[in-house]
Each structure stands twice: as C-alpha cells, then as structure tokens.
Design an enzyme around this catalytic site. Structure first.
Site, short mmCIF file in Angstrom:
data_model
loop_
_atom_site.label_atom_id
_atom_site.label_comp_id
_atom_site.label_asym_id
_atom_site.label_seq_id
_atom_site.Cartn_x
_atom_site.Cartn_y
_atom_site.Cartn_z
CD GLU A 142 -1.70 -2.51 1.52
OE1 GLU A 142 -0.85 -2.58 1.91
OE2 GLU A 142 -2.79 -3.25 1.53
CG HIS B 54 -9.47 -6.70 8.85
ND1 HIS B 54 -8.45 -7.33 9.58
CD2 HIS B 54 -9.08 -6.78 7.66
CE1 HIS B 54 -7.50 -7.91 8.79
NE2 HIS B 54 -8.05 -7.56 7.66
#
Lengths: 349, 327
Positions: free
Chosen positions: B60, B129
């Site tokens: 990322e 998450h």
C-alpha cells in the site's frame, strides 16, 4: 563504470582522475566546471548565512557531492523529470533555476521558488521539471516511480531520475517502489547518493548489506556502483541507464559513492568521523579534477577559470542581495496554495 | 427509476469518468484480474485494459506513493485500498505527500486523485479490520473526505471526486456494496461539501454520514412511532463540513444528536458539538448528545460488537435525553 562486483567492506570512492584523453567535449567540461563551482559557492554562502541566522529551519548542504548532479544533467534531456530528498539546493541550480529564487526560498521570502512556503527542504521548480524537495526519508522513491509511471502511460519517451540518500534504502518505501518499477518496467533511474552516513549513522551500522547497489538485484533490476567523485563516471552511468529506460527496459539502480564535506545538517558537528577521512575525500575533489582536466587539455587558462569562479561568487552575491531585498509572504498568503479549489471553506473559528 | 447496487453505482462512476478522461486510471490490490475484492471494478479490465486497471502487489505504501507521483505528473489516479484499515501503512504518502504538495511547492504541484475503499466495521472481523479513520483524514488540510451513504450519492460524489483537482479520500463500506438504491440512467454529479437532509423534521436534528446513516434513519422511524419528528442530515462530506445546513436545522429543532461509527475522542461528532455550541448556542434547548462506537478496539464476539457499535436503541435513547423525555 567501476567494478560492478566490488565487495570492499568500506565504501570508498576512487580518486577522481585527470583525463589526458577525455571522452567529453570542452563545452561539457566547461559547463561542469561553471555549474559545480556555482553549487559549491552557493552552498558555502548558504552555510555562512545559516551561521548568521539569516537562513532558518533545517539546512542540508551539498558540498562535496556536486558531481552527482552535474554529470546527470549533461546525460539527460530538458523534458526528463527530477525528484530528490531534502538535500536539494544543487539540483534546481544545475537545472537552471534562478539562484536568486533558491536563495530567496532559504530566506523564506515570497520570491522564493516555493513562495517561501517550502524552505531548504522543499525546493520546487516546474519550469525546469524539478519536482522537489521531499522531507520524509525514502518517501520520494515511490513518487519518482509514479512520475515515471505517468511518462510511460503517456508514452512520452521521457524518464524520471529519483535521488535518495544511503539512509533511504533501509525504508520500506524504497523496496516497494523498486519492486513495482521493475515489474512494470517504469522509465526511472534510482540514484543512491551514498555519502557514507545516514545523518550520523554509518552505512556499516545499518545493515549486513553494505554494497547498496546489490539491493536492486533483489528485484532483478540492473544495478551498479558508480565512483561518483568523478563527474565523467556519473554522466556515463546515467546515460546508460537513460538508454535502458527509453528503450522500454525499465529502471536502473545506481549507487553513487560520494562524500559530504559538511555535517548532515547545520547543527551537526560530524564527530562520528575522523578528520583524516574528511581530508582524504577532499583530496579527491570532483571540481578540482574537472579543473585539472581543463588545464591539462589547455581548454582554459588558470586565470580564465579563476574568472569563472569569480562569476559564480558574483551570481551568489546577487542571489543573496535579491533574497535580502525581497519581502516575506504577506499574511494573506496563509490560505493560498493549499487546495486547487479557490474558494475552499477553511474553518476560521 | 431503475435500482442498482452501491458497487454498481461506483463502477458506473469509475467507468464513465475513465471513458471521459484518458488520464484517469484505477490502481490497487485485486482490482483487475480478480475483478475487485468486492467486485466494484468487475469487468473494467476487459473494457480499459491493464494499462488503466492496474493490479498491484500488496504494498500500500508503494502504490499509494506511485499514485501521488503519477498525479503530480499529470494523471488522475484512483487508488483503491482493500480497506482503509490497510491505508495506515500508506498514510505517509496521503498526509505527507498528497496533502502537502500544493503548499510546500507554493502551488506548483498538486495531487488531483482519489483514494477510495471501505471504512469501518463489517461483521465479525475483530479489531484490525473494524476501524474508522474518517476523522483522521478529515483533520488534515489539503485533503477532502467524502463518505456517501447510498448508491445515488456514491455515484454522483465519486464522479465529482475524480474530477476534483485536489486529493479526495472516498470512504465506502463492505456492508453497503450490496445495498440497492435508485440511480438515474442519465449522468449527474453531486457537489463535494454539501450535506443532504434525508428526512425533514421539527423536533430534533440527527446528524450522521456513511453506513451509520442507516441507524440514524431507522431511529427516526422508531421515534416517529412515538410522535417525535426527527430531521436527519447526511453530511456526505466530512472535509469540508457543511456547517450551514447543520446550523439552520438546529435553529429549527433546537436539539442535536450525532451518530458516528468512529471512536469518541476527537471525532467528527466532537467537532460538530463544538461548532454548534459556538454558532447556535442561543438556539439550543439541550446539550448535544452523540452516539459513537465505544472507546475500545472492536472485538470478534457478536455480543461485544453489539455492545460497542452505535445502534437504533442508543440513538433513540440519546434523542429522548435531549428532549428530556423518559426512555
């Protein structure tokens, strides 16, 4: 090009050689001399002015590393893009940015090349394709790959040369960017300016892998060490890398072995290295080598070179005068250049 | 009017903008050959090819930075994060590069681009998450932050985000991708920075954004059964915030409850409460109340999730408190 399998423990640049039979023209040598002198004189003055508190913030000087930029400018075209970290005064100087605009930026003046909003670490000049001036170690490496991504996307044939210090190669951003750049064959030249020290921490203390160019081999990238106290070596290595990039073969990693004569920044007395080491490098000075080659080939006299040096000092003096006389940004500038949108509703209470 | 899924609305926005502007491309993990982790980009590789729908390794930080570099150099990237939870490894490129380029270059370089993906909790995914970073990004000058709550808004706002000349954070939800809603066939754009009154009312103003708008609207339904007429405002954008719509509503209802999925400290709800006490103090009949995620990492067990996330019951209770009614 130097031995690509150099396994010497200590990264030590070879002495820059005087060229009795130079492969470059008189014009190239004279350009190198003039521009490297300008970089040197500019940085000497910047250091002096920092001592006088006329320049504030952080300030990282390029003295000793001039060949790393000069040799690349002559190997590339005006349409290629440049990006580097925060040791960034010399790159725009060599690309043709007005020294006054760079000095004014150091002085935090409105006439600075980043309007007094960037300072020493954030020089930018779109006119000469100099895309900064970035302050987070290694973070400009993905940016350089992205700039190259756009050139490839638009099929321009241009490339991006992306500089970083030896400290940057220990950042994740460097490895992620190298991997994608090689996978996608992006037209980018990654340059490590290995001056031996990441601030005060020597290369030896940061990893078992001390031959920094070999990091590129992890990604199957053509990777080479370059004895970068020699401007000729720099030009040749960059020209070869550029040819690869323009042929669609993707990136190259070059490890420029160089040395900074001054500390990491102005506040660094550089006590982590010996006086002998510094003197040793100074004896290999790249500008002196260029000068010796010019004299040997009788392209200019000692006096003529002296005059070029005087002109460099004069340019720097004019830059300082311009910076001194320029105004600071008006307080009304506080809310400009943040959004492209002109009427962004800032929170004012 | 036809009804399509949230993910289809996003896909239409992306595809229409890529047809319109050659400089727009989509980059991220699994966006191309896999057709998108949540099938937002299904079929786009076939239409636009691998130069414009670009699969990345799991990196990322690297691909966010490549996106910023491409934006600096004239392209208009859309960078997909599989979830904004993963954007934390890339946040340096968002905050230190995308948001700062314009300022530190004195206006010479910017980053006209979109970072998009789902935010917040999405079932039993545990703490790494299930986080909301809307307020984190909204804190940073140089960015715009859009958090749509339905397919119609998502399409119109994403098209505007892609055309915007500034970096835009565009936050969706795994739990909204399957939501259906009316979306016209013809092209339209929605302005960034404009809130939407999703339900008009007179007794209390409930403010929310993104997925949790569902809770706000369901709470308004419940309250209506008890004769309480709530006005529900969808911020749609949390940077900039449409304070004007908010203040006007509060001047009418004299009460405000904010419903937000993020943690309470330094949240959007804290900012709204500050603004309202500063700008509508004389109109307030009660202190502002908020319903946020509890001040804890979100665990795995459903009982603990239920105890933490904002819900209709807590929202109804907060409204009754600001109306001084017994629960």
């Amino acid at each position: 090009m130097a031995d690509t399998k150099d396994k010497a423990k200590k990264v030590a640049p070879a002495k820059a050689k005087v060229q009795a039979k130079p492969t470059f023209s008189k014009e190239t040598y004279m350009w190198w001399y003039e521009n490297m002198k300008l970089m040197r004189r500019f940085e000497e003055k910047a250091g002096q002015l920092y001592g006088q508190q006329k320049i504030k913030g952080f300030c990282h000087l390029y003295i000793g590393q001039e060949a790393c930029v000069a040799g690349a400018v002559t190997a590339l075209t005006k349409d290629d893009k440049w990006i580097t970290a925060y040791r960034d005064h010399a790159h725009p100087l060599a690309l043709g940015t007005d020294p006054g605009a760079i000095m004014a930026e150091l002085f935090a003046k409105a006439t600075g090349c980043s309007k007094g909003k960037g300072g020493s670490m954030h020089m930018f000049d779109k006119e000469v394709n100099f895309m900064g001036g970035h302050g987070i170690v290694g973070a400009q490496v993905p940016l350089g790959a992205g700039i190259a991504f756009a050139e490839k996307y638009n099929k321009t044939g241009n490339l991006c040369i992306c500089y970083m210090g030896d400290g940057a190669v220990r950042q994740g951003a460097f490895h992620e960017a190298l991997n994608m750049a090689m996978t996608w064959k992006l037209p980018v030249i990654f340059v490590i300016e290995n001056n031996g020290y990441a601030m005060g921490t020597s290369v030896e203390r940061t990893s078992n892998v001390q031959q920094l160019y070999t990091l590129g081999e992890s990604y199957d990238m053509p990777s080479f060490p370059v004895e970068a106290m020699s401007v000729e070596n720099v030009h040749e290595a960059v020209a070869e890398a550029a040819a690869r990039a323009r042929a669609g073969e993707g990136p190259t990693l070059l490890e420029f072995r160089t040395y900074r004569y001054k500390g990491h920044s102005m506040s660094d007395p550089a006590k982590y290295r010996t006086k002998e080491e510094l003197e040793d490098y100074k004896s290999r000075d790249s500008i002196e080598a260029v000068k010796a080659t010019i004299l040997l080939n009788k392209w200019a006299t000692e006096e003529e070179l002296e005059q070029i040096d005087e002109q460099a000092k004069q340019k720097v003096a004019e830059a300082v005068k311009f910076a001194e006389e320029s105004p600071y940004p008006d307080p009304s500038e506080l809310y400009t250049d943040i959004y492209a949108e002109s009427d962004y509703p800032y929170i004012m209470d | 009017m036809r009804s399509i899924q949230f993910r289809e609305a996003l896909r239409e926005a992306l595809s229409e903008e890529m047809r319109r502007d050659e400089r727009v491309f989509l980059m991220g993990e699994e966006v191309a050959e896999y057709n998108g982790a949540y099938k937002v980009s299904q079929g786009m590789l076939d239409e636009f090819g691998p130069e414009r729908v670009v699969d990345t390794p799991i990196a990322e930080l690297g691909f966010a930075g490549i996106g910023v570099g491409a934006a600096m150099n004239g392209l208009r990237p859309v960078i997909e994060f599989m979830t904004f939870n993963f954007s934390l490894v890339a946040i340096d490129q968002v905050i230190n590069a995308a948001a700062k380029l314009m300022s530190m270059s004195g206006g010479q370089y910017g980053a006209p681009m979109v970072f998009r993906g789902p935010t917040g909790s999405a079932g039993m995914l545990s703490s790494q998450h299930s986080q909301n970073f809307e307020n984190w990004y909204a804190n940073t000058p140089g960015l715009k932050v859009v958090v749509p709550s339905n397919p119609y808004d998502a399409k119109g706002l994403l098209k505007s985000a892609i055309r915007d000349n500034d970096p835009v954070i565009f936050m969706e939800s795994e739990q909204m991708y399957g939501d259906k809603g009316e979306v016209p066939e013809e092209e339209y754009l929605l302005p960034i920075g404009v809130a939407d009154i999703k339900r008009e009312g007179t007794d209390v103003t409930i403010v929310s954004f993104g997925k949790i708008m569902k809770v706000a609207l369901a709470a308004a339904d419940e309250l209506a059964k008890e004769g309480i007429n709530a006005e529900v405002i969808d911020l749609r954008t949390v940077r900039p915030i449409d304070y004007k719509t908010l203040v006007e509503s509060v001047k009418k209802t004299n009460r405000m409850v904010v419903v937000e999925e993020a943690w309470p400290l330094a949240s959007i709800s804290a900012e709204l409460a500050y603004h309202i006490q500063s700008n509508a103090f004389d109109y307030m009949d009660a202190p502002v109340k908020r319903v946020t995620c509890r001040d804890v990492p979100l665990p795995y067990a459903p009982t603990l999730i239920e105890a933490s996330l904002p819900n209709v019951a807590r929202t109804v209770e907060a409204v009754k408190q600001v109306m001084y009614k017994k629960a």
